[in-house]
Design an enzyme around this catalytic site. Structure first.
Site, mmCIF file in Angstrom:
data_model
loop_
_atom_site.group_PDB
_atom_site.id
_atom_site.type_symbol
_atom_site.label_atom_id
_atom_site.label_comp_id
_atom_site.label_asym_id
_atom_site.label_seq_id
_atom_site.Cartn_x
_atom_site.Cartn_y
_atom_site.Cartn_z
ATOM 1 N N HIS A 16 0.844 -1.210 0.000
ATOM 2 C CA HIS A 16 0.000 0.000 0.000
ATOM 3 C C HIS A 16 0.878 1.259 0.000
ATOM 4 O O HIS A 16 0.602 2.213 -0.720
ATOM 5 C CB HIS A 16 -0.874 0.057 1.268
ATOM 6 C CG HIS A 16 -1.885 -1.035 1.388
ATOM 7 N ND1 HIS A 16 -2.008 -1.809 2.516
ATOM 8 C CD2 HIS A 16 -2.859 -1.465 0.535
ATOM 9 C CE1 HIS A 16 -3.008 -2.669 2.357
ATOM 10 N NE2 HIS A 16 -3.532 -2.490 1.168
ATOM 11 N N LYS A 40 -17.805 -6.265 8.025
ATOM 12 C CA LYS A 40 -16.523 -6.962 8.167
ATOM 13 C C LYS A 40 -16.039 -6.907 9.603
ATOM 14 O O LYS A 40 -16.314 -5.947 10.323
ATOM 15 C CB LYS A 40 -15.460 -6.312 7.258
ATOM 16 C CG LYS A 40 -15.339 -6.986 5.908
ATOM 17 C CD LYS A 40 -14.060 -6.532 5.221
ATOM 18 C CE LYS A 40 -13.881 -7.165 3.847
ATOM 19 N NZ LYS A 40 -12.682 -6.656 3.181
ATOM 20 N N ARG A 89 -1.736 -6.139 -8.375
ATOM 21 C CA ARG A 89 -0.596 -7.017 -8.065
ATOM 22 C C ARG A 89 -0.445 -8.087 -9.131
ATOM 23 O O ARG A 89 0.489 -8.081 -9.908
ATOM 24 C CB ARG A 89 -0.793 -7.661 -6.684
ATOM 25 C CG ARG A 89 -0.664 -6.688 -5.525
ATOM 26 C CD ARG A 89 -1.173 -7.277 -4.243
ATOM 27 N NE ARG A 89 -2.583 -7.626 -4.372
ATOM 28 C CZ ARG A 89 -3.369 -8.024 -3.376
ATOM 29 N NH1 ARG A 89 -2.870 -8.179 -2.177
ATOM 30 N NH2 ARG A 89 -4.635 -8.288 -3.572
ATOM 31 N N SER A 127 -2.806 -7.693 3.186
ATOM 32 C CA SER A 127 -3.043 -7.560 4.626
ATOM 33 C C SER A 127 -3.374 -8.923 5.226
ATOM 34 O O SER A 127 -2.948 -9.244 6.334
ATOM 35 C CB SER A 127 -4.193 -6.587 4.890
ATOM 36 O OG SER A 127 -3.902 -5.321 4.367
HETATM 37 O O1 PNS Z 1 -8.683 -2.878 0.358
HETATM 38 P P1 PNS Z 1 -9.891 -3.477 -0.318
HETATM 39 O O2 PNS Z 1 -10.713 -4.246 0.706
HETATM 40 O O3 PNS Z 1 -9.531 -4.305 -1.522
HETATM 41 O O4 PNS Z 1 -10.782 -2.252 -0.834
HETATM 42 C C1 PNS Z 1 -12.024 -2.451 -1.463
HETATM 43 C C2 PNS Z 1 -12.809 -1.138 -1.581
HETATM 44 C C3 PNS Z 1 -12.919 -0.447 -0.242
HETATM 45 C C4 PNS Z 1 -12.093 -0.223 -2.556
HETATM 46 C C5 PNS Z 1 -14.226 -1.488 -2.155
HETATM 47 O O5 PNS Z 1 -14.785 -2.530 -1.404
HETATM 48 C C6 PNS Z 1 -15.162 -0.295 -2.150
HETATM 49 O O6 PNS Z 1 -15.002 0.644 -2.891
HETATM 50 N N1 PNS Z 1 -16.170 -0.347 -1.249
HETATM 51 C C7 PNS Z 1 -17.134 0.715 -1.041
HETATM 52 C C8 PNS Z 1 -18.504 0.346 -1.616
HETATM 53 C C9 PNS Z 1 -18.571 0.687 -3.080
HETATM 54 O O7 PNS Z 1 -18.294 1.778 -3.501
HETATM 55 N N2 PNS Z 1 -18.978 -0.313 -3.916
HETATM 56 C C10 PNS Z 1 -19.123 -0.115 -5.347
HETATM 57 C C11 PNS Z 1 -17.898 -0.564 -6.109
HETATM 58 S S1 PNS Z 1 -18.005 -2.291 -6.453
#
Ligand code: PNS
Length: 160
Positions: A16, A40, A89, A127
């Site tokens: 990150h 979560k 990645r 993570s």
């Molecule tokens: O670190 P992560 O868990 O891979 O991040 C995922 C994240 C937070 C970017 C994604 O889950 C997100 O944007 N969640 C917020 C809800 C949202 O906007 N959903 C629509 C996009 S699918």
């Protein structure tokens, strides 16, 4: 131009930090946005994650840390950001990331997702991997900043 770097960051890793550092060289401002996801069960509270990220990015003046709930694009619009920054990645990331980028585009067409290829030395890093190693007392100081590693071991009740 403002870029939002959204994620769970539970906890922040060197992968990150690589994206944040390189993003801060490309954009005027990068807002690292920690998602508050009530569905979560995280290792660290959002407040703790913000504290950790703030500590690790204190050398980057154009990086701001925040948290958000709900949709990333709604938060991005609130912050007048035009870009969502994400790291890629390996190939298996691509499917989920592309689906997210397309979904976000249907919600807010003016917001673009920009992908940075994660530095190859961190292409295996997540993570979850860090947490899995740490809970069995394994070495993680090459994967996360020292202070974060200490927090993780402490949370798992592991003395080093
Ligand atoms: O670190 P992560 O868990 O891979 O991040 C995922 C994240 C937070 C970017 C994604 O889950 C997100 O944007 N969640 C917020 C809800 C949202 O906007 N959903 C629509 C996009 S699918």
């Amino acid at each position: 131009m403002i870029a939002i770097y959204p994620g769970s960051f539970d906890p922040i890793t060197f992968g990150h930090l690589d994206i944040i550092t390189r993003g801060s060289e490309l954009f005027e401002q990068v807002i690292v946005a920690v998602l508050c996801n009530p569905s979560k069960q995280p290792l660290f509270t959002v407040e703790k994650r913000i504290e950790q990220i703030r500590y690790c990015t204190q050398n980057l003046p154009n990086v701001e840390i925040d948290s958000f709930t709900g949709l990333t694009v709604t938060y991005a619009k609130l912050k007048s950001a035009k870009v969502l920054l994400r790291g890629l990645r390996v190939l298996s990331d691509f499917e989920k990331e592309l689906q997210m980028a397309h979904t976000n585009k249907t919600l807010q067409g003016e917001i673009e997702t920009v992908f940075l290829a994660t530095a190859k030395e961190y292409s295996f890093l997540s993570s979850s991997v860090v947490k899995e190693i740490a809970q069995f007392g394994g070495e993680i100081t090459h994967l996360v900043p020292k202070k974060v590693a200490e927090d993780i071991y402490k949370t798992y009740g592991i003395t080093t």
